[in-house]
Design a protein around this motif. Sequence first.
Motif, PDB file in Angstrom:
ATOM      1  N   VAL A 317       0.855  -1.194   0.000  1.00  0.00           N
ATOM      2  CA  VAL A 317       0.000   0.000   0.000  1.00  0.00           C
ATOM      3  C   VAL A 317       0.888   1.241   0.000  1.00  0.00           C
ATOM      4  N   GLU A 318       0.684   2.104  -0.969  1.00  0.00           N
ATOM      5  CA  GLU A 318       1.389   3.380  -1.019  1.00  0.00           C
ATOM      6  C   GLU A 318       0.481   4.463  -0.437  1.00  0.00           C
ATOM      7  N   LEU A 319       0.873   4.940   0.731  1.00  0.00           N
ATOM      8  CA  LEU A 319       0.035   5.894   1.443  1.00  0.00           C
ATOM      9  C   LEU A 319       0.112   7.265   0.782  1.00  0.00           C
ATOM     10  N   LYS A 320      -1.049   7.798   0.405  1.00  0.00           N
ATOM     11  CA  LYS A 320      -1.143   9.143  -0.169  1.00  0.00           C
ATOM     12  C   LYS A 320      -2.141   9.968   0.644  1.00  0.00           C
ATOM     13  N   ASN A 321      -3.405   9.772   0.320  1.00  0.00           N
ATOM     14  CA  ASN A 321      -4.453  10.475   1.051  1.00  0.00           C
ATOM     15  C   ASN A 321      -5.215   9.536   1.982  1.00  0.00           C
ATOM     16  N   HIS A 322      -4.591   8.454   2.379  1.00  0.00           N
ATOM     17  CA  HIS A 322      -5.260   7.469   3.207  1.00  0.00           C
ATOM     18  C   HIS A 322      -5.431   7.997   4.634  1.00  0.00           C
TER      19      HIS A 322
END
Length: 414
Positions: A317-322
């Motif tokens: 999982v690539e955290l961006k707007n999470h």
Amino acid sequence: MRVNVGSSSSFSPQTIQQIRPYLRYLLYNVLPVNATPTEYQYLDMILKSKNYTHLEFLQKISPDCQSQLIRCKLHDHIRPCRELFQRIETENGFCCSFIYDENLLGKDTKGQTMSFGYRWGLTILLDPQVEDYYASRSKLAGFQIFSHETADRISMDYPHQMVFARNEIDIRVTTSLTYAIPYVRRYDVDMRRCYFNNERKLLTFSNYTQYTCFLDCRSRQMLATCGCVPPLWSRTSNWSICTLTQASCVKANMERIMRTINHVHRDVEPYKSNPNSERYICQCYPNCNLYIYNTYYDVTPLERNFSMNDMEFFSGVELKNHLMVHVFVSDMSGEHTRLDVYYQWQNNFGLFGGITSLYMGCSFISILEIFFFLFVRPLCNWLARRRPRRQVGHNNNLKWAGKRKPKIAISSIA
């Protein structure tokens, strides 16, 4: 609630451009929108041209749970989110409810826990899908989190917490229970102001709670006023769902119907001093046996650049707007409150004696003593004085008889 224009793939680009300025009017029952009847009719015409009803169109353009719930962990075990959450209808829109119906889930999935603490709760990684936002209740990307009892259904006035993107939220839950003793049932509902189990029946819900009673009451009032109920409101199978052409009637009566308290007598004092001045609509009193879940929120920025903990949960999982949410029971104990009758006739009788003894130095023993000294003792003294007098009189008669000498008379017999 928010709408996603890109999900309506059955519409042509030209139709999407036509309907885009009017999308926020679809949320007229939850958003403060000002539209004319002509605009509602135009939007209704577009939907009918594609064989969509208002409710079907809301279901299509609302985001689903699978695309928003990225990863879930329950009781320290990673589980598929589809096994834990279900999409349900509420007055706020379509929500993802945690184990809404346990009968539809797997046998090995349990939502109950006998432990407390961060580790034995529920952890969710959410993607708010910022790029799909077009019409929503909030100006920021995020979610509304509701903590409620199982029998409750989420309404527009239900307490909630707003959580936004790029944050980590800890939700600590504590429980409190209020239970009523059987003696309370003897009193009338208007006096005790609560319902016992199976004492109040609703038209649109099988289980009674105060919030479901509010929903049932509002739907019945709207049905009586406009002849229909708005989409996503509670209803029975034979009730009509309001179309967009009836939206003006719904908006005109929304403020009156959304009230929870009616002023029965406006010229009397407030409720605290006069219980007849204000009453819940439809007599929607709370349950006598009531569970309350109190929630406390802690919000911190979500940062994973230099973290080595829980690598399995964040793998791939690539955290961006999470954003991440942790829900757990924070304490092993809770509040236990008893609903009892505070004053009975025995209490009032004892209270009268206590106040009298406090301010007048009087008690039941004192009353008996006063009665004794005022009535019993004088009577006894009077009786005691009369008896010696009779005895003295009798003795005096005997003494006087002893002092008198007898007279002898002699007469001759002729």
